[in-house]
Write a protein that holds these residues in place. Structure first.
Motif, PDB file in Angstrom:
ATOM      1  N   CYS A   1      -3.159 -18.256  -5.282  1.00  0.00           N
ATOM      2  CA  CYS A   1      -3.926 -17.044  -4.980  1.00  0.00           C
ATOM      3  C   CYS A   1      -5.377 -17.237  -5.415  1.00  0.00           C
ATOM      4  O   CYS A   1      -5.642 -17.481  -6.591  1.00  0.00           O
ATOM      5  CB  CYS A   1      -3.324 -15.838  -5.701  1.00  0.00           C
ATOM      6  SG  CYS A   1      -4.328 -14.364  -5.461  1.00  0.00           S
TER       7      CYS A   1
ATOM      8  N   PRO B   1       1.588 -12.616  -9.890  1.00  0.00           N
ATOM      9  CA  PRO B   1       2.756 -11.930  -9.325  1.00  0.00           C
ATOM     10  C   PRO B   1       3.967 -11.840 -10.257  1.00  0.00           C
ATOM     11  O   PRO B   1       4.555 -10.762 -10.362  1.00  0.00           O
ATOM     12  CB  PRO B   1       3.056 -12.710  -8.046  1.00  0.00           C
ATOM     13  CG  PRO B   1       1.725 -13.266  -7.653  1.00  0.00           C
ATOM     14  CD  PRO B   1       1.030 -13.588  -8.942  1.00  0.00           C
TER      15      PRO B   1
ATOM     16  N   ASN C   1      -7.363  -8.046  -9.082  1.00  0.00           N
ATOM     17  CA  ASN C   1      -7.653  -7.718  -7.676  1.00  0.00           C
ATOM     18  C   ASN C   1      -8.259  -6.327  -7.568  1.00  0.00           C
ATOM     19  O   ASN C   1      -7.639  -5.343  -7.978  1.00  0.00           O
ATOM     20  CB  ASN C   1      -6.342  -7.789  -6.863  1.00  0.00           C
ATOM     21  CG  ASN C   1      -6.586  -7.739  -5.367  1.00  0.00           C
ATOM     22  OD1 ASN C   1      -7.700  -7.483  -4.913  1.00  0.00           O
ATOM     23  ND2 ASN C   1      -5.541  -7.985  -4.596  1.00  0.00           N
TER      24      ASN C   1
ATOM     25  N   THR D   1      -5.641  -6.729   0.602  1.00  0.00           N
ATOM     26  CA  THR D   1      -4.873  -7.986   0.597  1.00  0.00           C
ATOM     27  C   THR D   1      -3.387  -7.715   0.828  1.00  0.00           C
ATOM     28  O   THR D   1      -2.702  -8.512   1.470  1.00  0.00           O
ATOM     29  CB  THR D   1      -5.071  -8.734  -0.731  1.00  0.00           C
ATOM     30  OG1 THR D   1      -4.872  -7.818  -1.798  1.00  0.00           O
ATOM     31  CG2 THR D   1      -6.442  -9.357  -0.814  1.00  0.00           C
TER      32      THR D   1
ATOM     33  N   ALA E   1      -1.109 -14.425   2.494  1.00  0.00           N
ATOM     34  CA  ALA E   1      -0.156 -14.651   1.396  1.00  0.00           C
ATOM     35  C   ALA E   1      -0.003 -16.129   1.054  1.00  0.00           C
ATOM     36  O   ALA E   1       1.064 -16.720   1.211  1.00  0.00           O
ATOM     37  CB  ALA E   1       1.186 -13.996   1.699  1.00  0.00           C
ATOM     38  N   LEU E   2      -1.083 -16.684   0.589  1.00  0.00           N
ATOM     39  CA  LEU E   2      -1.059 -18.085   0.148  1.00  0.00           C
ATOM     40  C   LEU E   2      -0.036 -18.266  -0.972  1.00  0.00           C
ATOM     41  O   LEU E   2       0.594 -19.316  -1.094  1.00  0.00           O
ATOM     42  CB  LEU E   2      -2.460 -18.500  -0.329  1.00  0.00           C
ATOM     43  CG  LEU E   2      -3.564 -18.438   0.736  1.00  0.00           C
ATOM     44  CD1 LEU E   2      -4.226 -17.077   0.788  1.00  0.00           C
ATOM     45  CD2 LEU E   2      -4.613 -19.497   0.492  1.00  0.00           C
TER      46      LEU E   2
ATOM     47  N   THR F   1       5.796 -11.236  -1.893  1.00  0.00           N
ATOM     48  CA  THR F   1       4.719 -10.890  -2.839  1.00  0.00           C
ATOM     49  C   THR F   1       3.650  -9.994  -2.209  1.00  0.00           C
ATOM     50  O   THR F   1       3.206  -9.029  -2.823  1.00  0.00           O
ATOM     51  CB  THR F   1       4.101 -12.191  -3.390  1.00  0.00           C
ATOM     52  OG1 THR F   1       5.159 -12.919  -4.013  1.00  0.00           O
ATOM     53  CG2 THR F   1       3.006 -11.925  -4.377  1.00  0.00           C
TER      54      THR F   1
ATOM     55  N   VAL G   1      -9.211 -12.311   0.903  1.00  0.00           N
ATOM     56  CA  VAL G   1      -8.893 -12.605  -0.501  1.00  0.00           C
ATOM     57  C   VAL G   1      -9.956 -13.525  -1.112  1.00  0.00           C
ATOM     58  O   VAL G   1     -10.335 -13.364  -2.282  1.00  0.00           O
ATOM     59  CB  VAL G   1      -7.460 -13.199  -0.638  1.00  0.00           C
ATOM     60  CG1 VAL G   1      -7.294 -14.521   0.070  1.00  0.00           C
ATOM     61  CG2 VAL G   1      -7.073 -13.345  -2.097  1.00  0.00           C
TER      62      VAL G   1
END
Ligand SMILES: Cc1cc2nc3c(=O)[nH]c(=O)nc-3n(C[C@H](O)[C@H](O)[C@H](O)COP(=O)(O)OP(=O)(O)OC[C@H]3O[C@@H](n4cnc5c(N)ncnc54)[C@H](O)[C@@H]3O)c2cc1C
Ligand code: SF4
Length: 450
Positions: free
Chosen positions: A58, A64, A87, A93, A99-100, A117, A428
């Motif tokens: 991220c 997460p 964040n 996002t 969603a890397l 996530t 992001v």
């Protein structure tokens, strides 16, 4: 990690999307939501890995596992507090990040079923707004003023951070409303503009000033501030300078996307200025996200047929050994807009636009190309094959990316961030860049004080 076996017993469950026949009749968000119980179950699947690759992947360094655990236990306020440390805009996002983190999730590696996530992140911030965990605060002022030029996600995150640090922040933008490409590029079916309005109101309540409809000439800055952040994005789309470019019916993607978003906000356009695909055969040139957003918009306009072409080869389905876990996988991506119907083709270069006697577009001559891998692992080289054909169409949308702007030389108290600094990227990354520049501005102004 409340339930150590959940990753084996609870399958990944995505909220899914509204049925196609329903969603193509409006511009409302296509993604649905899970019930609270289902969401907490999904959060329980996180294994709290010793080495959390999701942190690493991220760009914001979101954490997460920490908030998944709080969600699983039903402590949404704690989850929100952890999320808000890294964040500033999880509601952006949580809706549109690719969603890397999920691609690098260990559960993606071992069972192709990462923790949800992104969706969990969205649920946390929506719960925070609904339950009032997120409240505007007032910050002690330090007597210094900063101007942010550009109200896209990078400028907004820089403004939010600097405001928390005690600076008096004013955000300038040339557009009528704030949000940058999130407002004027990304269609409502991916992110409803209510989400941006809510955040801007929150930032105003926290003391940030917004000045809209104010174009700042590149290389200049408004007077009266101690430092400046330039967050003006990538205003110039990549053009396709081939014969016939002057024909009518050829538009940049943002001509349509911006106009459509403005129409949904009540702005009216004269009939001869409308960029509408109703009843047209549309060719989208460019295989990325912007092209995909054009496809979804054309469906909602009731286009006759939509084709998307891409000059690069079709990426592999599923897994790509060239980009192994935990890296971002270069694989075939099918968006909700593609699912709504579209002809997709690869390895096609555009040679010329073809028009009728009245200067209206009626087709594009394309040519199949081959790609040879570079021996040194660099960019592959393209070879035209001479196999040409004409794709008939009445409308072309150019979605081939944006040029990285060449920035003028600015004095030492001017800092760049977001796409303006790094070239076109992701929301992001823009938010992460805004947070980073806020720290740079703070250390610059603090060092001058001492
Ligand atoms: C169609 C489309 C779809 C996309 N979809 C996604 C997606 O699904 N997920 C994702 O992560 N990313 C997506 N992106 C990329 C993402 O929107 C951008 O990377 C991000 O918005 C960049 O943020 P930014 O703040 O750097 O710039 P921008 O969002 O471009 O904001 C720049 C701001 O500066 C203002 N400005 C520019 N010049 C001046 C000036 N001279 N004076 C005053 N104001 C000025 C502009 O009006 C604008 O508000 C998409 C982009 C497009 C075009
Ligand atoms: S911002 Fe994107 S990469 Fe980061 S945790 Fe959220 S969904 Fe994952």
């Amino acid at each position: 990690m409340g339930n150590p076996k959940a990753f084996m017993t609870v399958p990944r469950l995505e909220a899914g999307h509204r049925p196609i026949h329903e969603r193509i009749c409006d511009f409302s968000e296509v993604e649905q939501t899970l019930s609270e119980t289902e969401r907490r179950n999904q959060a329980s699947r996180c294994m709290d890995c010793g080495v959390p690759f999701c942190h690493w992947a991220c760009p914001l360094g979101n954490r997460p596992p920490e908030w998944q655990d709080a969600v699983y236990r039903g402590d949404w306020e704690k989850a929100f507090k952890i999320l808000s440390l890294t964040n500033d805009f999880p509601e952006f996002t949580g809706r549109i990040c690719p969603a890397l983190c999920e691609k690098s999730c260990v559960l993606n590696h071992c069972m192709d079923a990462p923790v949800t996530t992104r969706e969990n992140e969205c649920s946390i911030i929506e719960k925070a707004f609904a339950e009032g965990y997120i409240k505007p605060r007032t910050y002690e002022r330090n007597g210094k003023r900063v101007a942010v030029i550009g109200a896209g996600p990078s400028g907004l995150s820089a403004a939010a951070r600097l405001n928390c640090m005690g600076y008096e922040v004013t955000v300038y933008d040339k557009m009528n409303k704030s949000g940058g490409l999130v407002r004027y590029g990304i269609p409502n079916f991916k992110l409803d503009k209510f989400i941006i309005n809510r955040r801007i109101k929150f930032m105003e309540d926290e003391g940030i000033h917004f000045i809209n409809d104010c174009y700042i000439e590149p290389g200049t800055v408004p007077e009266g501030y101690d430092a400046y952040v330039v967050a003006t994005g990538t205003p110039q789309a990549r053009d396709l300078s081939i014969p016939g470019r002057e024909l009518s019916g050829i538009y940049f993607a943002l001509d349509m996307l911006t106009q459509q978003n403005e129409i949904l906000e009540g702005v009216e356009f004269p009939a001869d200025k409308l960029v509408n695909a109703k009843g047209k055969r549309v060719l989208v040139i460019g295989g990325g996200d912007t092209g995909s957003d054009c496809i979804g918009t054309c469906h909602r306009h009731e286009a006759l047929e939509v084709t998307q072409i891409e000059i690069m080869p079709q990426p592999p389905q599923g897994h790509n050994p060239a980009t192994p876990w935990p890296w971002w996988p270069q694989v075939m991506k099918t968006t909700t807009s593609h699912e709504e119907g579209c002809i997709r083709r690869w390895c096609l270069a555009s040679n010329r636009f073809i028009g009728d006697s009245e200067g209206r577009l009626k087709g594009v001559e394309v040519e199949r190309v081959e790609w040879a891998p570079s021996p040194d692992g660099g960019r592959p080289s393209m070879k035209p094959t001479g196999e040409k054909e004409i794709i008939e169409c009445d409308m072309v949308l150019l979605a081939m990316g944006f040029l990285k702007p060449r920035q003028p030389d600015y004095p030492a108290n001017v800092f760049l961030c977001g796409d303006a600094k790094n070239g076109a990227s992701l929301v992001v990354r823009a938010i992460a860049s805004g947070r980073e520049v806020a720290v740079q501005v703070d250390s610059y102004l603090t060092s001058r004080q001492n």
